[in-house]
Design a protein around this motif. Structure first.
Motif, PDB file in Angstrom:
ATOM      1  N   VAL A 156       0.813  -1.268   0.064  1.00  0.00           N
ATOM      2  CA  VAL A 156      -0.114   0.106   0.034  1.00  0.00           C
ATOM      3  C   VAL A 156       0.759   1.302   0.063  1.00  0.00           C
ATOM      4  O   VAL A 156       0.439   2.075  -0.884  1.00  0.00           O
ATOM      5  N   VAL A 157       2.041   1.315   0.785  1.00  0.00           N
ATOM      6  CA  VAL A 157       2.746   2.502   0.867  1.00  0.00           C
ATOM      7  C   VAL A 157       3.823   2.528  -0.121  1.00  0.00           C
ATOM      8  O   VAL A 157       4.615   1.346   0.220  1.00  0.00           O
ATOM      9  N   PRO A 158       4.181   3.523  -0.621  1.00  0.00           N
ATOM     10  CA  PRO A 158       5.306   3.630  -1.560  1.00  0.00           C
ATOM     11  C   PRO A 158       6.647   3.348  -0.540  1.00  0.00           C
ATOM     12  O   PRO A 158       6.912   3.800   0.529  1.00  0.00           O
ATOM     13  N   PHE A 218      -0.126   3.723   6.331  1.00  0.00           N
ATOM     14  CA  PHE A 218      -0.872   2.749   5.641  1.00  0.00           C
ATOM     15  C   PHE A 218      -2.482   3.070   5.819  1.00  0.00           C
ATOM     16  O   PHE A 218      -3.141   2.939   4.966  1.00  0.00           O
ATOM     17  N   PHE A 219      -2.787   3.423   7.194  1.00  0.00           N
ATOM     18  CA  PHE A 219      -4.415   3.467   7.349  1.00  0.00           C
ATOM     19  C   PHE A 219      -4.896   4.869   6.468  1.00  0.00           C
ATOM     20  O   PHE A 219      -5.910   5.000   6.077  1.00  0.00           O
ATOM     21  N   GLU A 220      -4.052   5.962   6.362  1.00  0.00           N
ATOM     22  CA  GLU A 220      -4.323   7.024   5.693  1.00  0.00           C
ATOM     23  C   GLU A 220      -4.657   6.715   4.200  1.00  0.00           C
ATOM     24  O   GLU A 220      -5.586   7.317   3.752  1.00  0.00           O
ATOM     25  N   MET A 251     -11.041   8.772   8.887  1.00  0.00           N
ATOM     26  CA  MET A 251     -10.843   7.344   9.599  1.00  0.00           C
ATOM     27  C   MET A 251      -9.464   7.132   9.668  1.00  0.00           C
ATOM     28  O   MET A 251      -8.833   6.459  10.554  1.00  0.00           O
ATOM     29  N   GLY A 252      -8.776   6.816   8.422  1.00  0.00           N
ATOM     30  CA  GLY A 252      -7.526   6.530   8.353  1.00  0.00           C
ATOM     31  C   GLY A 252      -6.423   7.405   9.042  1.00  0.00           C
ATOM     32  O   GLY A 252      -5.569   6.749   9.584  1.00  0.00           O
ATOM     33  N   ARG A 253      -6.745   8.559   9.296  1.00  0.00           N
ATOM     34  CA  ARG A 253      -5.883   9.297   9.912  1.00  0.00           C
ATOM     35  C   ARG A 253      -5.949   9.708  11.373  1.00  0.00           C
ATOM     36  O   ARG A 253      -5.215   9.917  12.223  1.00  0.00           O
ATOM     37  N   ARG A 254      -7.340   9.426  11.796  1.00  0.00           N
ATOM     38  CA  ARG A 254      -7.701   9.776  13.085  1.00  0.00           C
ATOM     39  C   ARG A 254      -7.984   8.500  13.825  1.00  0.00           C
ATOM     40  O   ARG A 254      -7.358   8.258  14.970  1.00  0.00           O
TER      41      ARG A 254
END
Length: 528
Positions: free
Chosen positions: A299-301, A316-318, A325-328
């Protein structure tokens, strides 16, 4: 990893005996082969024991360490290889701890094993363990991760002092909970343990969602097929020092597999529980760690992971769930996971500190050994609290996490080597001891050889040293210094001062008001 126990060993003679058998006296070496009940009682069943192990393993490590390892290793391929190789080495070390733990089912872990194996020079093993417990028995790293993820979730970039303050607040709250509300602390850490297991599983399924359905905000970033093979290994740093330093970080992520050994006095059916829980936690951790790493890389470069520091899970979540939701929400779940890790580490190390105090190797040992006033090891908690606060507050925040991981890992390899060689010596010297679990001999030898290699590794310079970082072997020098300090303290306290003062140190047993049996080291004139 281990031979199957014989039918004779399976009878578990270490736990046998009439119900009227008297409590073994604390401090006598031969009594260490018998179980000892804590005055707190045996309150830890299989599920709580599993959480004590797996919650220590799945702490901040899987949410923070992969980015640090990838930056050092340089490539996805080498990074994943290090996680696999590290798991094999950890399995060999676990086999050694299991044989010791089943043979000597007492709280204290490595302290009990070293004292039982190395009775000469007198007090040396106990002194080294006491110094290690006081100076390096901290849980600062997960407090730091908790602070970083909380501020990330609220999109704040506070001053260094506020990050450290929040980390200290977490440690203080955990210490108070375990020191005042013993049973409530166990329930809370069990709940947080299930949260972190669920979080890793959720992360893995999220990555599968990205790979299968390719949402626009989270396209897969690494090709795992034949076409991506060259990119898979591009930038690898194969230097001996870099590989071993990265392995120390992998070992940190698996450190909790022996956490249960520290609290066996409070475990129901300790031998059987230790065997099943340790092996279950190892399999769970290996499976989840490998899948979580694949999720990150999918998912993440790669370049973003290398620059993420300890915030790889937040990125990853962001990317998967977007800003809200992904950042908080999900980074807050990671922060709770780190808090759960702090709880189980504090729970276990407080018991280790209490055992050190019971043996008379800490100042004010009568007070530190007591379970008053709340029927909890408050003294052991305080011994754990002070160095943890100092490690959080003193080093710069940007370097403190990696430094903690490395400086904890290096002296640990010295004691791991001593335990491994000691296990071989006990098999030769004490074949009469019952061993409900017997480690596979090649695994024991492999463990000893790896310990020697890892002890030498820090003094080999990395291929690409960080010009702004500390000297590459700083953590090894600090680790060796702690061991040397312990040796000098033992030499002065038990050899030089008694010779100059004309006395010898003798062990005297005593019982505290709360029923705790302790050992008091008294001075006896040589003329007597």
């Amino acid at each position: 990893m281990a031979d199957e126990p014989s039918s004779q060993d399976e009878e578990r003679p270490l736990l046998s005996g009439d119900s009227g058998t008297t409590q073994p006296e604390h401090g006598r070496i031969e009594d260490d082969v018998l179980p000892e009940d804590s005055i707190l009682g045996r309150n830890i069943g299989w599920r709580s024991a599993y959480i004590i192990a797996i919650s220590r393993v799945i702490g901040s490590g899987i949410f923070a360490v992969p980015g640090v390892i990838l930056k050092s290793a340089g490539s996805v391929g080498l990074s994943l290889t290090l996680w696999v190789v590290g798991a094999v080495i950890v399995a060999a070390g676990l086999a050694v701890s299991l044989e010791y733990g089943c043979m000597l089912p007492r709280s204290g872990g490595d302290k009990v094993y070293l004292e039982f194996t190395y009775t000469r020079p007198r007090f040396l093993a106990s002194t080294l363990v006491a110094v290690q417990a006081v100076l390096l028995g901290f849980t600062a790293s997960n407090c730091v991760i908790f602070s970083q993820y909380v501020f990330f979730a609220f999109d704040r970039e506070p001053a260094d002092v506020w990050r450290k303050a929040l980390a200290v607040v977490l440690l203080t709250v955990v210490t108070v909970i375990h020191g005042v509300w013993y049973r409530a602390g166990i329930r809370i850490q069990n709940f947080l343990g299930y949260i972190k297991i669920g979080l890793v599983v959720f992360m893995v399924f999220s990555a599968l969602y990205v790979v299968l359905f390719r949402p626009t905000q989270a396209e897969p970033k690494v090709a795992f097929g034949p076409r991506g093979f060259d990119e898979f290994w591009e930038g690898s740093d194969w230097s001996f020092g870099t590989i071993c330093t990265s392995l120390f970080k992998v070992f940190y992520s698996y450190a909790g597999l022996t956490n249960l050994n520290n609290v066996l006095n409070e475990v129901k059916d300790p031998v059987r529980t230790l065997k099943s829980v340790s092996l279950s936690a190892l399999v769970t951790a290996c499976f989840l760690y490998l899948l979580a790493n694949l999720a990150y890389f999918a998912v993440v470069p790669v370049e973003e992971i290398k620059q993420s520091g300890q915030l790889i899970a937040a990125l990853f979540f962001e990317r998967v769930f977007g800003e809200n939701m992904g950042r908080r929400f999900l980074p807050l779940a990671v922060a709770l996971s780190a808090a759960g890790n702090v709880m189980v580490v504090t729970f276990a190390l407080a018991r280790l500190n209490q055992e050190v105090a019971r043996a008379g190797f800490l100042p004010f040992s009568r007070y530190l050994s007591s379970s008053k006033p709340f029927n909890a090891p408050m003294g052991g908690l305080l011994v754990h609290y002070v160095p943890s606060v100092l490690v959080i507050v003193l080093p710069p925040t940007k370097q403190v996490y990696s430094f903690i991981l490395e400086v904890e890992g290096y002296p640990g390899q010295v004691y791991a080597l001593a335990l491994t060689l000691g296990l071989l010596w006990l098999r030769y010297k004490r074949p009469d001891l019952k061993r409900p679990f017997k480690a596979w001999l090649p695994a024991v030898i492999f463990r000893a050889v790896l310990c020697l290699a890892l002890l030498a590794a820090p003094f080999f310079p990395p291929s690409n040293p960080d010009p702004d970082g500390m000297w590459y072997a700083t953590y090894a020098v600090v680790g060796v210094s702690v061991i040397v300090f312990g040796f000098l303290y033992w030499l002065v306290w038990t050899v030089i001062l008694p010779r100059l003062g004309g006395y010898r140190l003798e062990e005297k047993e005593d019982i505290l008001d709360d029923g705790t049996t302790i050992t008091v080291l008294t001075r006896v004139s040589k003329a007597e």
